[in-house]
Design an enzyme around this catalytic site. Structure first.
Site, PDB file in Angstrom:
ATOM      1  N   SER A  37     -55.062 -42.352 -29.733  1.00 53.34           N
ATOM      2  CA  SER A  37     -54.607 -43.100 -30.909  1.00 53.34           C
ATOM      3  C   SER A  37     -54.856 -42.360 -32.219  1.00 53.34           C
ATOM      4  CB  SER A  37     -55.295 -44.463 -30.951  1.00 53.34           C
ATOM      5  OG  SER A  37     -56.695 -44.294 -30.958  1.00 53.34           O
ATOM      6  N   ASP A 326     -60.016 -48.230 -39.933  1.00 56.81           N
ATOM      7  CA  ASP A 326     -60.315 -49.380 -39.072  1.00 56.81           C
ATOM      8  C   ASP A 326     -61.543 -49.040 -38.220  1.00 56.81           C
ATOM      9  OD1 ASP A 326     -59.504 -47.825 -36.900  1.00 56.81           O
ATOM     10  OD2 ASP A 326     -57.584 -48.841 -36.624  1.00 56.81           O
ATOM     11  N   HIS A 329     -60.590 -45.478 -36.423  1.00 53.05           N
ATOM     12  CA  HIS A 329     -59.761 -44.383 -36.951  1.00 53.05           C
ATOM     13  C   HIS A 329     -59.997 -44.109 -38.424  1.00 53.05           C
ATOM     14  CE1 HIS A 329     -57.616 -46.536 -33.676  1.00 53.05           C
ATOM     15  NE2 HIS A 329     -57.514 -45.304 -33.211  1.00 53.05           N
TER      16      HIS A 329
END
Ligand code: NAG
Ligand code: NAG
Ligand code: NAG
Ligand code: NAG
Length: 361
Positions: A37, A326, A329
């Site tokens: 991600s 977040d 990340h």
């Protein structure tokens, strides 16, 4: 005869812009991206999984808006691409990523994925590292049909960028109900990951990759998810988790040097994102940040216990003041700094040379 030469000349003129790295200012013909991600540009959007980010406020500061990136802005792959003079690299899992759209590279990264096949499966479907290689193989057939004999030199000059392994720890080994710590000591688990990753990198070499930039694990104990869920202070990183990352990284660096030494014509650069991120987190004010441990979008302790959701109020008006977007990340601002580090060699980030030197080799 004249017709033959006409064909040769036009074929060359058509291919020239794609093969030469200087015609449009780009320093490489293409970039192929593999990872999780941290690099996913939307490959999970159409998968049945909880690990997707194609909703606001993700993309709040991105030119393309909401895309599936787990960030307010660009990932390190996006920033690296810009430094290389490339346009945005499209996601593999998008019906539009065909024909001429694959000629500047393709991004195969998939949120929640890992080096191991079963990593991240608790969230649903994903493209594991082995799946991403199989997908690259599909792209390769399409490149072959467009570029023919030139595919080999096209690939040899392109950059292969990988960032894998975080989920093998955060969403596998370190999960509260994981059976892995009983089966593997930290030492044995890192050996297992390195053995698999080594095979995967050799697969990519066999498929034509020559210039690799491989990111180390970051200081995983410093992500708000780990800090928020630890019982400890919210003002410091989780030392034990950082040790796991450091142990993996030491072995990764050795493995990459061995690959460069043994595979003809290859370059496997080690990108020390661990040291770069630690330097920035420790000296955050020097880099323009005000918050180094707490996320911008999220909930709970350090905003690290609940993922970034559309329902949560976005209290951070200036995202550039945060290291973390977040619970997992970093922000666009952080990504821009570390990408420049790998490219230009600031922060002593890339071993044994920086990306700029690699693409000029
Ligand atoms: C794909 O291309 C079509 C036609 O150009 C466009 O309308 C559509 O928005 C594109 N889809 C994506 C996901 O970019
Ligand atoms: C992962 O799955 C692929 C097929 O999907 C298989 O070829 C590969 O050996 C598997 N790797 C591991 C480590 O189990
Ligand atoms: C790539 O695809 C070719 C032909 O489709 C196949 O023979 C080869 O084993 C594949 N390689 C990898 C590493 O998946
Ligand atoms: C946001 O924060 C950055 C870094 O601290 C600063 O340079 C910038 O001026 C701020 N922007 C606004 C609009 O306040």
């Amino acid at each position: 005869m004249a017709a033959f030469w006409f064909f040769v000349v036009t074929a060359w003129l058509t291919l020239l812009p794609m093969l030469s790295s200087t015609v449009d200012g780009a320093r490489v013909p293409a970039m192929f991206v593999f990872g999780d991600s941290l690099l996913d540009p939307g490959n999970n959007n159409h998968l049945v999984t909880l690990a997707k980010a194609n909703y606001a406020p993700n993309g709040v500061d991105f030119v393309g808006g909401v895309t599936g990136r787990f960030c307010n802005g660009g990932t390190v792959a996006d920033h690296l691409g810009t430094l290389l003079g490339l346009p945005l690299i499209p996601p593999f899992n998008d019906p539009n990523t065909t024909g001429s759209h694959i000629l500047r590279g393709v991004n195969f990264a998939s949120a929640a994925s890992g080096i191991l096949n079963h990593t991240g499966r608790l969230y649903g479907n994903l493209f594991s590292m082995d799946d991403q290689i199989a997908n690259f193989n599909i792209t390769l057939q399409q490149l072959n049909s467009q570029l023919g004999d030139d595919t080999e030199s096209f690939l040899a000059k392109s950059l292969f960028f990988l960032n894998m392994g975080s989920n093998d720890y955060v969403n596998n080994y370190l999960l509260p109900f994981s059976d892995k710590p009983n089966k593997y000591t930290p030492e044995a688990f890192s050996d297992l990951l390195i053995r698999n990753y080594n095979k995967q990198l050799m697969n990519l070499y066999d498929l034509g990759g020559r210039r690799f930039l491989v990111a180390s694990l970051g200081p995983l104990g410093c992500i708000p998810n780990q800090i928020g869920n630890s019982g400890g202070s919210i003002d410091s990183c989780v030392g034990q988790t950082n040790q796991l990352a450091a142990q993996f990284n030491t072995k990764l660096r050795t493995m990459l040097d061995e690959l460069t030494g043994s595979l003809q014509g290859s370059y496997f650069l080690y990108w020390d994102t661990y040291s770069s991120a630690t330097e920035i987190i420790d000296n955050y004010a020097d880099y323009g940040f005000k918050h180094q441990h707490s996320a911008c979008c999220g909930g709970g302790r350090s905003k690290g216990q609940i993922i970034c959701l559309p329902l949560l109020p976005l209290e951070c008006h200036n995202r550039s003041q945060y290291v973390f977007w977040d619970p997992y990340h970093p922000t666009d601002a952080f990504n821009a700094i570390v990408a420049k580090g790998a490219f230009q060699g600031t922060l002593q980030a890339a071993h044994p040379m920086n990306v700029q030197q690699l693409v000029e080799t």
